[in-house]
Design a protein around this motif. Structure first.
Motif, mmCIF file in Angstrom:
data_model
loop_
_atom_site.group_PDB
_atom_site.id
_atom_site.type_symbol
_atom_site.label_atom_id
_atom_site.label_comp_id
_atom_site.label_asym_id
_atom_site.label_seq_id
_atom_site.Cartn_x
_atom_site.Cartn_y
_atom_site.Cartn_z
ATOM 1 N N ASN A 100 -5.083 -4.980 -12.553
ATOM 2 C CA ASN A 100 -5.507 -6.126 -11.751
ATOM 3 C C ASN A 100 -6.950 -5.889 -11.309
ATOM 4 O O ASN A 100 -7.247 -4.958 -10.565
ATOM 5 C CB ASN A 100 -4.585 -6.262 -10.533
ATOM 6 N N ALA A 101 -7.867 -6.735 -11.788
ATOM 7 C CA ALA A 101 -9.298 -6.552 -11.521
ATOM 8 C C ALA A 101 -9.620 -6.582 -10.028
ATOM 9 O O ALA A 101 -10.477 -5.840 -9.553
ATOM 10 C CB ALA A 101 -10.108 -7.609 -12.258
ATOM 11 N N GLN A 152 -11.240 -3.482 -5.252
ATOM 12 C CA GLN A 152 -10.993 -3.060 -3.873
ATOM 13 C C GLN A 152 -10.923 -1.541 -3.769
ATOM 14 O O GLN A 152 -11.477 -0.949 -2.845
ATOM 15 C CB GLN A 152 -9.690 -3.666 -3.346
ATOM 16 N N VAL A 153 -10.248 -0.906 -4.708
ATOM 17 C CA VAL A 153 -10.120 0.543 -4.705
ATOM 18 C C VAL A 153 -11.483 1.203 -4.933
ATOM 19 O O VAL A 153 -11.847 2.160 -4.257
ATOM 20 C CB VAL A 153 -9.079 1.010 -5.753
ATOM 21 N N LEU A 154 -12.247 0.660 -5.878
ATOM 22 C CA LEU A 154 -13.552 1.233 -6.185
ATOM 23 C C LEU A 154 -14.544 1.095 -5.037
ATOM 24 O O LEU A 154 -15.435 1.932 -4.880
ATOM 25 C CB LEU A 154 -14.137 0.593 -7.446
ATOM 26 N N THR A 155 -14.400 0.046 -4.242
ATOM 27 C CA THR A 155 -15.342 -0.180 -3.142
ATOM 28 C C THR A 155 -14.792 0.281 -1.797
ATOM 29 O O THR A 155 -15.417 0.038 -0.764
ATOM 30 C CB THR A 155 -15.745 -1.670 -3.057
ATOM 31 N N ASN A 175 -13.499 5.171 1.609
ATOM 32 C CA ASN A 175 -13.188 6.581 1.351
ATOM 33 C C ASN A 175 -11.879 6.666 0.567
ATOM 34 O O ASN A 175 -11.230 5.647 0.315
ATOM 35 C CB ASN A 175 -13.109 7.378 2.661
ATOM 36 N N GLN A 176 -11.509 7.869 0.225
ATOM 37 C CA GLN A 176 -10.305 8.062 -0.587
ATOM 38 C C GLN A 176 -9.053 7.647 0.170
ATOM 39 O O GLN A 176 -8.142 7.065 -0.409
ATOM 40 C CB GLN A 176 -10.190 9.520 -1.047
ATOM 41 N N ALA A 177 -9.010 7.919 1.465
ATOM 42 C CA ALA A 177 -7.834 7.549 2.260
ATOM 43 C C ALA A 177 -7.616 6.038 2.249
ATOM 44 O O ALA A 177 -6.478 5.570 2.127
ATOM 45 C CB ALA A 177 -7.989 8.063 3.693
ATOM 46 N N GLU A 178 -8.693 5.278 2.344
ATOM 47 C CA GLU A 178 -8.583 3.822 2.303
ATOM 48 C C GLU A 178 -8.119 3.350 0.923
ATOM 49 O O GLU A 178 -7.289 2.455 0.805
ATOM 50 C CB GLU A 178 -9.924 3.170 2.641
ATOM 51 N N LYS A 180 -4.474 3.984 0.641
ATOM 52 C CA LYS A 180 -3.731 3.002 1.425
ATOM 53 C C LYS A 180 -3.633 1.676 0.675
ATOM 54 O O LYS A 180 -2.574 1.050 0.636
ATOM 55 C CB LYS A 180 -4.411 2.798 2.779
ATOM 56 N N LEU A 181 -4.731 1.248 0.054
ATOM 57 C CA LEU A 181 -4.711 0.020 -0.746
ATOM 58 C C LEU A 181 -3.709 0.121 -1.895
ATOM 59 O O LEU A 181 -2.968 -0.824 -2.181
ATOM 60 C CB LEU A 181 -6.108 -0.279 -1.293
ATOM 61 N N LEU A 182 -3.699 1.277 -2.555
ATOM 62 C CA LEU A 182 -2.739 1.482 -3.653
ATOM 63 C C LEU A 182 -1.306 1.464 -3.140
ATOM 64 O O LEU A 182 -0.415 0.885 -3.780
ATOM 65 C CB LEU A 182 -3.028 2.804 -4.367
ATOM 66 N N ALA A 183 -1.076 2.094 -1.989
ATOM 67 C CA ALA A 183 0.277 2.135 -1.421
ATOM 68 C C ALA A 183 0.756 0.727 -1.074
ATOM 69 O O ALA A 183 1.920 0.379 -1.325
ATOM 70 C CB ALA A 183 0.295 3.033 -0.187
ATOM 71 N N ILE A 184 -0.124 -0.089 -0.532
ATOM 72 C CA ILE A 184 0.236 -1.471 -0.198
ATOM 73 C C ILE A 184 0.564 -2.252 -1.469
ATOM 74 O O ILE A 184 1.572 -2.969 -1.528
ATOM 75 C CB ILE A 184 -0.901 -2.144 0.598
#
Length: 95
Positions: free
Chosen positions: A11-12, A17-20, A23-26, A29-33
């Motif tokens: 999903n682009a 969102q992950v690339l921008t 930090n890694q923790a954020e 968190k985005l991936l977990a959501i």
């Protein structure tokens, strides 16, 4: 877990969102959501551990040149033109 995360990152919008992420923790968190929205039950700790393992594996991979060097193939394919290396056999190789 890796397969599911890779699938989600197709999903682009999520990928961006992950690339921008700040930090890694954020990013985790985005991936977990995104995983939870898809019905996967992955914790942020689990995702973090997966990423740490992948980073460790990637950082310990040999390049093709390093692999050839340790396998001895570099000696057979090298043209021996480096003037800083003594290419003469000193180990009784019959030469």
């Amino acid at each position: 877990m890796l397969h599911q995360i890779q699938e989600l990152l197709q999903n682009a919008k999520l990928q961006q969102q992950v690339l921008t992420a700040a930090n890694q923790a954020e990013a985790i968190k985005l991936l977990a959501i995104a995983c939870a929205e898809k019905g996967y039950n992955f914790t942020t700790e689990g995702i973090s551990q997966l990423l740490a393992e992948l980073t460790f594996v990637k950082s310990n991979e040999l390049t093709e040149e390093e692999l050839l060097s340790v396998s001895g193939a570099m000696m057979a394919t090298t043209n021996h033109t480096n003037p800083n290396i003594d290419w003469h056999c000193t180990a009784g190789c019959g030469g």
